[in-house]
Design a protein around this motif. Structure first.
Motif, PDB file in Angstrom:
ATOM      1  N   ILE A 180       0.574  -0.665   0.691  1.00  0.00           N
ATOM      2  CA  ILE A 180       0.467   0.021  -0.063  1.00  0.00           C
ATOM      3  C   ILE A 180       0.911   1.505  -0.050  1.00  0.00           C
ATOM      4  CG2 ILE A 180      -1.841   1.699   1.496  1.00  0.00           C
ATOM      5  CD1 ILE A 180      -2.696  -1.441   2.222  1.00  0.00           C
ATOM      6  N   LEU A 181       2.122   1.380   0.771  1.00  0.00           N
ATOM      7  CA  LEU A 181       2.536   1.791   1.142  1.00  0.00           C
ATOM      8  C   LEU A 181       3.480   2.722  -0.010  1.00  0.00           C
ATOM      9  CD1 LEU A 181       4.629   4.731   2.038  1.00  0.00           C
ATOM     10  CD2 LEU A 181       5.738   3.242   3.113  1.00  0.00           C
ATOM     11  N   PHE A 182       3.902   1.605  -0.765  1.00  0.00           N
ATOM     12  CA  PHE A 182       4.608   1.109  -2.258  1.00  0.00           C
ATOM     13  C   PHE A 182       3.919   1.753  -3.309  1.00  0.00           C
ATOM     14  CE2 PHE A 182       7.241  -0.143  -6.053  1.00  0.00           C
ATOM     15  CZ  PHE A 182       8.305  -0.253  -5.706  1.00  0.00           C
ATOM     16  N   ILE A 183       3.102   1.632  -3.402  1.00  0.00           N
ATOM     17  CA  ILE A 183       1.372   1.876  -4.703  1.00  0.00           C
ATOM     18  C   ILE A 183       2.038   3.618  -4.228  1.00  0.00           C
ATOM     19  CG2 ILE A 183      -1.082   2.220  -5.170  1.00  0.00           C
ATOM     20  CD1 ILE A 183      -0.464  -1.332  -4.834  1.00  0.00           C
ATOM     21  N   TRP A 184       1.203   3.698  -2.633  1.00  0.00           N
ATOM     22  CA  TRP A 184       0.853   5.247  -2.851  1.00  0.00           C
ATOM     23  C   TRP A 184       2.245   6.429  -3.417  1.00  0.00           C
ATOM     24  CZ3 TRP A 184       3.443   9.104   0.132  1.00  0.00           C
ATOM     25  CH2 TRP A 184       1.840  10.519   0.015  1.00  0.00           C
ATOM     26  N   ARG A 185       3.294   5.835  -3.000  1.00  0.00           N
ATOM     27  CA  ARG A 185       3.947   6.679  -2.869  1.00  0.00           C
ATOM     28  C   ARG A 185       4.625   7.038  -4.212  1.00  0.00           C
ATOM     29  NH1 ARG A 185      10.668   6.715  -1.943  1.00  0.00           N
ATOM     30  NH2 ARG A 185      10.932   8.548  -1.571  1.00  0.00           N
ATOM     31  N   TRP A 186       4.146   6.088  -5.511  1.00  0.00           N
ATOM     32  CA  TRP A 186       4.783   5.608  -6.967  1.00  0.00           C
ATOM     33  C   TRP A 186       4.248   5.834  -7.739  1.00  0.00           C
ATOM     34  CZ3 TRP A 186      10.080   7.087  -6.680  1.00  0.00           C
ATOM     35  CH2 TRP A 186      11.054   7.331  -5.609  1.00  0.00           C
ATOM     36  N   LEU A 187       2.719   5.956  -7.305  1.00  0.00           N
ATOM     37  CA  LEU A 187       1.751   6.344  -8.706  1.00  0.00           C
ATOM     38  C   LEU A 187       2.182   7.524  -9.627  1.00  0.00           C
ATOM     39  CD1 LEU A 187      -0.534   4.921 -10.083  1.00  0.00           C
ATOM     40  CD2 LEU A 187      -2.611   6.169  -8.249  1.00  0.00           C
ATOM     41  N   GLY A 188       2.028   8.515  -8.973  1.00  0.00           N
ATOM     42  CA  GLY A 188       2.000   9.615  -9.285  1.00  0.00           C
ATOM     43  C   GLY A 188       3.935   9.428 -10.104  1.00  0.00           C
ATOM     44  N   TRP A 189       4.714   9.188 -10.067  1.00  0.00           N
ATOM     45  CA  TRP A 189       5.650   9.385 -10.784  1.00  0.00           C
ATOM     46  C   TRP A 189       5.617   8.130 -12.256  1.00  0.00           C
ATOM     47  CZ3 TRP A 189       9.206   6.138 -13.072  1.00  0.00           C
ATOM     48  CH2 TRP A 189      10.241   6.153 -13.321  1.00  0.00           C
ATOM     49  N   ASN A 190       4.693   7.437 -12.357  1.00  0.00           N
ATOM     50  CA  ASN A 190       4.439   6.841 -13.157  1.00  0.00           C
ATOM     51  C   ASN A 190       3.697   7.090 -13.557  1.00  0.00           C
ATOM     52  OD1 ASN A 190       6.292   3.742 -13.310  1.00  0.00           O
ATOM     53  ND2 ASN A 190       5.211   4.426 -10.703  1.00  0.00           N
ATOM     54  N   MET A 191       2.697   7.860 -13.498  1.00  0.00           N
ATOM     55  CA  MET A 191       1.293   8.830 -14.108  1.00  0.00           C
ATOM     56  C   MET A 191       1.570  10.053 -14.645  1.00  0.00           C
ATOM     57  SD  MET A 191      -1.592  11.137 -13.085  1.00  0.00           S
ATOM     58  CE  MET A 191      -0.134  12.147 -13.311  1.00  0.00           C
ATOM     59  N   ILE A 192       3.368  10.109 -13.715  1.00  0.00           N
ATOM     60  CA  ILE A 192       3.723  11.967 -15.048  1.00  0.00           C
ATOM     61  C   ILE A 192       4.734  10.984 -15.945  1.00  0.00           C
ATOM     62  CG2 ILE A 192       5.888  13.281 -14.609  1.00  0.00           C
ATOM     63  CD1 ILE A 192       2.654  14.571 -13.558  1.00  0.00           C
ATOM     64  N   ILE A 193       4.830  10.065 -15.869  1.00  0.00           N
ATOM     65  CA  ILE A 193       6.324   9.267 -17.111  1.00  0.00           C
ATOM     66  C   ILE A 193       5.502   8.791 -18.278  1.00  0.00           C
ATOM     67  CG2 ILE A 193       7.789   6.923 -18.449  1.00  0.00           C
ATOM     68  CD1 ILE A 193       8.614   9.004 -16.256  1.00  0.00           C
ATOM     69  N   TYR A 194       3.982   8.846 -17.915  1.00  0.00           N
ATOM     70  CA  TYR A 194       2.719   8.485 -18.892  1.00  0.00           C
ATOM     71  C   TYR A 194       2.351   9.231 -19.679  1.00  0.00           C
ATOM     72  CZ  TYR A 194       2.870   3.297 -17.410  1.00  0.00           C
ATOM     73  OH  TYR A 194       3.610   2.216 -17.327  1.00  0.00           O
ATOM     74  N   LEU A 195       2.694  10.278 -18.254  1.00  0.00           N
ATOM     75  CA  LEU A 195       1.648  11.372 -19.402  1.00  0.00           C
ATOM     76  C   LEU A 195       2.605  12.331 -19.868  1.00  0.00           C
ATOM     77  CD1 LEU A 195      -1.033  13.483 -19.128  1.00  0.00           C
ATOM     78  CD2 LEU A 195       0.871  14.878 -17.324  1.00  0.00           C
ATOM     79  N   ALA A 196       3.479  11.974 -19.562  1.00  0.00           N
ATOM     80  CA  ALA A 196       4.916  12.558 -20.937  1.00  0.00           C
ATOM     81  C   ALA A 196       5.146  12.061 -21.876  1.00  0.00           C
ATOM     82  CB  ALA A 196       6.425  13.033 -20.326  1.00  0.00           C
ATOM     83  N   GLY A 197       4.927  10.628 -22.431  1.00  0.00           N
ATOM     84  CA  GLY A 197       4.671  10.137 -23.202  1.00  0.00           C
ATOM     85  C   GLY A 197       3.719  10.373 -23.858  1.00  0.00           C
ATOM     86  N   LEU A 198       2.243  10.578 -23.315  1.00  0.00           N
ATOM     87  CA  LEU A 198       0.691  10.674 -23.972  1.00  0.00           C
ATOM     88  C   LEU A 198       0.971  12.094 -24.659  1.00  0.00           C
ATOM     89  CD1 LEU A 198      -1.937  10.056 -21.063  1.00  0.00           C
ATOM     90  CD2 LEU A 198      -1.607   8.918 -23.461  1.00  0.00           C
ATOM     91  N   GLN A 199       1.555  13.464 -23.923  1.00  0.00           N
ATOM     92  CA  GLN A 199       1.661  14.684 -24.757  1.00  0.00           C
ATOM     93  C   GLN A 199       2.755  14.686 -26.076  1.00  0.00           C
ATOM     94  OE1 GLN A 199       2.821  17.371 -21.650  1.00  0.00           O
ATOM     95  NE2 GLN A 199       0.707  16.626 -20.786  1.00  0.00           N
ATOM     96  N   GLY A 200       3.445  13.419 -25.896  1.00  0.00           N
ATOM     97  CA  GLY A 200       4.710  13.401 -27.363  1.00  0.00           C
ATOM     98  C   GLY A 200       3.897  12.615 -28.440  1.00  0.00           C
ATOM     99  N   ILE A 201       1.725  12.168 -28.349  1.00  0.00           N
ATOM    100  CA  ILE A 201       1.440  12.005 -29.655  1.00  0.00           C
ATOM    101  C   ILE A 201       0.575  12.676 -30.253  1.00  0.00           C
ATOM    102  CG2 ILE A 201      -0.598   9.649 -29.502  1.00  0.00           C
ATOM    103  CD1 ILE A 201       0.037   8.375 -27.109  1.00  0.00           C
ATOM    104  N   ASP A 202       0.662  12.603 -31.595  1.00  0.00           N
ATOM    105  CA  ASP A 202      -0.032  13.454 -32.238  1.00  0.00           C
ATOM    106  C   ASP A 202      -1.566  13.350 -32.212  1.00  0.00           C
ATOM    107  OD1 ASP A 202      -0.954  14.900 -34.138  1.00  0.00           O
ATOM    108  OD2 ASP A 202       0.272  14.657 -36.301  1.00  0.00           O
ATOM    109  N   HIS A 203      -2.473  14.772 -31.098  1.00  0.00           N
ATOM    110  CA  HIS A 203      -3.883  14.702 -31.039  1.00  0.00           C
ATOM    111  C   HIS A 203      -4.810  14.614 -32.555  1.00  0.00           C
ATOM    112  CE1 HIS A 203      -4.250  15.411 -26.668  1.00  0.00           C
ATOM    113  NE2 HIS A 203      -2.724  15.724 -26.582  1.00  0.00           N
ATOM    114  N   SER A 204      -4.170  15.001 -33.262  1.00  0.00           N
ATOM    115  CA  SER A 204      -5.235  14.394 -34.767  1.00  0.00           C
ATOM    116  C   SER A 204      -5.029  12.874 -34.535  1.00  0.00           C
ATOM    117  CB  SER A 204      -3.858  14.723 -36.018  1.00  0.00           C
ATOM    118  OG  SER A 204      -3.507  14.402 -35.860  1.00  0.00           O
ATOM    119  N   LEU A 205      -4.195  12.792 -34.086  1.00  0.00           N
ATOM    120  CA  LEU A 205      -4.722  10.648 -34.199  1.00  0.00           C
ATOM    121  C   LEU A 205      -6.400  10.654 -33.612  1.00  0.00           C
ATOM    122  CD1 LEU A 205      -1.488   9.249 -34.424  1.00  0.00           C
ATOM    123  CD2 LEU A 205      -2.693   9.307 -35.865  1.00  0.00           C
ATOM    124  N   TYR A 206      -5.996  11.305 -32.430  1.00  0.00           N
ATOM    125  CA  TYR A 206      -7.762  11.057 -31.393  1.00  0.00           C
ATOM    126  C   TYR A 206      -8.790  11.695 -32.253  1.00  0.00           C
ATOM    127  CZ  TYR A 206      -4.362   9.797 -27.830  1.00  0.00           C
ATOM    128  OH  TYR A 206      -3.215   9.072 -26.744  1.00  0.00           O
TER     129      TYR A 206
END
Length: 312
Positions: A180-206
């Motif tokens: 529980i502690l591990f998930i709480w601490r590192w969930l946001g870090w992984n979300m930021i990494i995925y968010l950076a990848g998402l923002q590199g995708i061309d939104h015209s595809l969506y």
């Protein structure tokens, strides 16, 4: 009288070349020298010395005795090693699978927020646990997990449920407490990494997919996930390293013994005990290289599963 040529005096020629090299590159090499000196002292030397120690029996004080591969052979017969291996892999898998999936979905939802200021507030809120001291966080969670006066047990008793003995009994709740502690601490870090990848995708595809009538779930599964494969692989490898080397959380929550029945004894915690608790520096060095080999094997498996490293 004619002066001797450089070819006739190789020492003079070598000295001349050294002086020219120093005049030309002396200043830039002086600026970068501190990094290499620190790396050699605190990076390369410990790695090489640890490899040397893995073939010796040494208590840190007396003379080291060469024992060959005995330290590595003992790993396969050490029941504590295998228990810590099981604990580590269990915590890593059970924590990272839901954490990475949830982080990916959260990143997709945060990317849909059009208000830039609101998106930044949400990103900051999720990322704060990752930059907070792991020891401080573990101490706070240790208080929350208190058997008699912990906040979680107070909520459970308030709604008529029995309190949880996180550290006693059969030791069943030790792993969930760490997870529980591990998930709480590192969930946001992984979300930021995925968010950076998402923002590199061309939104015209969506936009094109939405025009064709695709739902948000179809867009997520058919467009977002395939284009994020390299980012997902990166987080998997980082999670492999973080999960196998987890130390702070079980150390603060469960102590050096790993709690009841050694349920929270991880590989890194076991390594710490062998080196600084029992003085088995040779065996601890072999232990460290076994952990390194495990990380490399799992990382290579991840690369293969995602299609990287195959002949095209």
């Amino acid at each position: 009288m004619a002066q001797p040529s450089v070819a006739a005096n190789p020492r003079r020629g070598m000295g001349s070349r050294i002086r020219r090299f120093v005049r030309r590159y002396g200043v830039p090499y002086t600026y970068i020298a501190p990094f290499y000196i620190l790396f050699l002292v605190f990076g390369a030397f410990p790695i090489l010395f640890s490899f040397y120690l893995s073939f010796h029996d040494w208590d840190g004080i007396s003379e080291a005795f060469f024992v060959g591969f005995e330290n590595y052979a003992f790993l396969f017969t050490d029941p504590v090693f295998w228990q810590s291996m099981y604990n580590t892999l269990f915590i890593a898998v059970v924590a990272h699978v839901p954490m990475l999936l949830t982080a990916l979905v959260l990143a997709f939802l945060v990317d849909l927020i059009k208000n830039r200021r609101l998106q930044e507030i949400v990103r900051t809120g999720y990322f704060l646990p990752a930059v907070t001291s792991s020891v401080a966080v573990a101490m706070v969670f240790s208080t929350l997990y208190g058997t008699r006066y912990g906040f979680i047990n107070w909520i459970l008793t308030s709604i008529g449920l029995s309190p949880i003995d996180w550290w006693g009994g059969t030791g069943f709740w030790v792993k969930p407490a760490i997870i529980i502690l591990f998930i709480w601490r590192w969930l946001g870090w992984n979300m930021i990494i995925y968010l950076a990848g998402l923002q590199g995708i061309d939104h015209s595809l969506y936009e094109a997919a939405a025009i064709d009538g695709a739902t948000k779930s179809q867009i997520f599964l058919r467009i977002t996930v395939p284009l994020l494969i390299p980012v997902i692989l990166f987080t998997l490898i980082q999670s492999t390293i973080g999960g196998i080397t987890i130390f702070d959380e079980p150390f603060v929550l469960a102590g050096t013994s790993g709690g009841t029945g050694k349920a929270g004894l991880t590989l890194a915690l076991n390594l710490y005990n062998e080196a600084f608790g029992y003085g088995n520096f040779g065996y601890a060095s072999a232990f460290a290289y076994a952990i390194t080999a495990l990380i490399m094997i799992i990382s290579l498996v991840n690369l293969r599963l995602f299609g990287f490293g195959r002949a095209r």
